[in-house]
Design an enzyme around this catalytic site. Structure first.
Site, PDB file in Angstrom:
ATOM      1  CD  GLU A 116      -3.286   1.882  -0.510  1.00  0.00           C
ATOM      2  OE1 GLU A 116      -4.298   2.374  -1.050  1.00  0.00           O
ATOM      3  OE2 GLU A 116      -2.669   0.901  -0.964  1.00  0.00           O
ATOM      4  CG  HIS A 140      -3.395  -1.586   4.153  1.00  0.00           C
ATOM      5  ND1 HIS A 140      -3.835  -2.813   3.723  1.00  0.00           N
ATOM      6  CD2 HIS A 140      -2.334  -1.284   3.351  1.00  0.00           C
ATOM      7  CE1 HIS A 140      -3.077  -3.233   2.724  1.00  0.00           C
ATOM      8  NE2 HIS A 140      -2.155  -2.329   2.482  1.00  0.00           N
ATOM      9  CG  HIS A 142       1.141  -5.755   3.262  1.00  0.00           C
ATOM     10  ND1 HIS A 142       2.231  -5.328   2.528  1.00  0.00           N
ATOM     11  CD2 HIS A 142       0.122  -4.910   2.932  1.00  0.00           C
ATOM     12  CE1 HIS A 142       1.887  -4.271   1.795  1.00  0.00           C
ATOM     13  NE2 HIS A 142       0.610  -3.989   2.035  1.00  0.00           N
ATOM     14  CD  GLU A 170     -14.598 -16.982  22.514  1.00  0.00           C
ATOM     15  OE1 GLU A 170     -14.036 -15.897  22.708  1.00  0.00           O
ATOM     16  OE2 GLU A 170     -14.612 -17.907  23.332  1.00  0.00           O
ATOM     17  CG  HIS A 211      -2.606  -5.192  -1.156  1.00  0.00           C
ATOM     18  ND1 HIS A 211      -2.749  -4.060  -1.918  1.00  0.00           N
ATOM     19  CD2 HIS A 211      -1.873  -4.800  -0.079  1.00  0.00           C
ATOM     20  CE1 HIS A 211      -2.115  -3.047  -1.340  1.00  0.00           C
ATOM     21  NE2 HIS A 211      -1.582  -3.478  -0.223  1.00  0.00           N
TER      22      HIS A 211
HETATM   23  P1  13P Z   1       2.630   3.445   1.903  1.00  0.00           P
HETATM   24  O1  13P Z   1       4.064   3.276   2.338  1.00  0.00           O
HETATM   25  O2  13P Z   1       2.477   4.558   0.908  1.00  0.00           O
HETATM   26  O3  13P Z   1       1.701   3.581   3.083  1.00  0.00           O
HETATM   27  O4  13P Z   1       2.207   2.119   1.119  1.00  0.00           O
HETATM   28  C1  13P Z   1       2.261   0.891   1.742  1.00  0.00           C
HETATM   29  C2  13P Z   1       1.168  -0.018   1.327  1.00  0.00           C
HETATM   30  O5  13P Z   1       0.978  -1.051   1.956  1.00  0.00           O
HETATM   31  C3  13P Z   1       0.289   0.347   0.189  1.00  0.00           C
HETATM   32  O6  13P Z   1      -0.811  -0.490   0.108  1.00  0.00           O
HETATM   33 ZN    ZN Z   2      -0.517  -2.435   1.198  1.00  0.00          ZN
END
Ligand code: 13P
Ligand code: ZN
Length: 272
Positions: A116, A140, A142, A170, A211
C-alpha cells in the site's frame, strides 16, 4: 546503541505491537508509515546503508521529495516487529523528483515497503499540505468491528459518521469531521490510493469497505487513539444491535451539538 533504542523507533514499534495485541493485524494484515523529522533522520543516519538502488514508486509525490519514511515491509507480520525490526520494517528515502524510493535501512533479508506504499504516499502528500506539515502518520489496520459494519450499514460517510459518533459520547470530540468511506476496491492498487487521498482532504479516517481502516494523524498516540476509538465505537454499536431488540434510544443530533460546543470542536454539519 542499536537503532531500536532510538525514541522514534520505540514509538513506531510500540504502535505495531499494540495494534497486533488489539487483534487488528492477522498475518501480514495492515501496514504503517511514518514521515520522519530531520532530527530523527540524523539520529538514524549512522545505521544507513550506502548507495542503494532507486525503485520507481509508480506515482509522483513532489511535495515528499527528499523525505524519509519508516514503513512496514510488504508481507511482514506486525506480530514479529518488536522482536525482529531489521527484518520486518525499513527506512525509505524519496528521491528529488518524488517518483522513486530506496531502502536506506532495514529489511535485511530482502523485501519491499508495504504494497500500500503508493496509497500511503499519496495520502501523506495530501496531509502534509492540508495540515501544514503537522501530520506524519498513515496507519492501516484490519479492525474487525468496523469491517463487520461495512456489511450492514449503507456505505456512505454520513451513515458511518453518525453511527460512530453516537455509539460512544466522546467520539465527536475525537473525530469531529466524521469518517470517509470507499466502496470495495482492490488492495494495493492506484484506484484505492486516489479514492482515499481525495477523502483525506476532508477526513482523518477512511473506512475501506470489507477491508479495514486507513487513518492519519500527527503522532503515534493520536493516530493509535483515533483507530482505537473508532473500532471501539463500532464494537459497542454491534454489541447493542446483537441484543436483538434494535436501538431503543441513542444520542440525539442536538446532544452531539452540545458535546461539540462543550469541548470546543466543530462537527461536520452536513451529517446532522
Ligand atoms: P502488506 O503486507 O503489503 O502491507 O499488505 C497488507 C495489507 O493489509 C494490504 O492492504
Ligand atoms: Zn489491508
Amino acid at each position: 546503541m542499536s537503532i531500536a533504542e532510538l525514541e522514534v523507533m520505540k514509538g513506531y514499534i510500540r504502535l505495531c505491537d499494540d495494534g497486533f495485541k488489539m487483534g487488528w493485524h492477522e498475518r501480514n494484515g495492515g501496514n504503517f508509515t511514518y514521515r520522519m523529522t530531520a532530527n530523527e533522520v540524523d539520529a538514524c543516519r549512522p545505521f544507513f546503508y550506502p548507495n542503494r538502488e532507486w525503485t520507481s514508486i509508480g506515482i509522483t509525490v513532489g511535495n515528499l521529495a527528499g523525505e524519509y519514511f519508516i514503513s512496514t515491509g510488504s508481507g511482514k507480520f506486525m506480530r514479529n516487529i518488536a522482536d525482529n525490526i531489521d527484518d520486518t520494517i525499513c527506512i525509505v528515502e524519496i528521491n528529488r523528483e518524488g517518483n522513486a524510493y530506496r531502502i536506506v535501512w532495514g529489511l535485511v533479508h530482502g523485501g519491499v515497503p508495504t504494497s500500500e506504499f503508493p496509497s500511503h504516499l499519496l495520502n501523506h502528500s495530501v496531509k502534509k499540505v492540508t495540515t501544514n506539515n503537522l501530520y506524519r502518520i498513515i496507519y492501516h489496520a484490519h479492525t474487525p468491528n468496523v469491517i463487520a459494519l461495512t456489511f450492514v450499514l449503507p456505505l456512505t460517510a454520513r451513515d458511518f459518521s453518525r453511527v460512530l459518533w453516537k455509539s460512544m459520547t466522546e467520539c465527536p470530540i475525537v473525530f469531529p469531521a466524521g469518517v470517509g468511506v470507499v466502496p470495495w476496491m482492490i488492495p494495493g492498487g492506484t484506484d484505492i490510493a486516489i479514492a482515499s487521498s481525495e477523502l483525506m482532504k476532508e477526513y482523518d479516517t477512511i473506512i475501506w469497505a470489507h477491508h479495514g481502516i486507513f487513518c492519519s494523524g500527527p503522532d503515534f498516540d493520536t493516530t493509535f487513539g483515533l483507530m482505537h476509538t473508532i473500532e471501539k465505537s463500532a464494537e459497542i454499536y454491534i454489541k447493542a444491535l446483537s441484543c436483538g431488540q434494535g436501538i431503543r434510544q441513542t444520542i440525539t443530533d442536538d446532544e452531539l451539538r452540545q458535546v461539540a460546543k462543550a469541548f470546543g470542536v466543530t462537527l461536520n454539519e452536513k451529517f446532522l
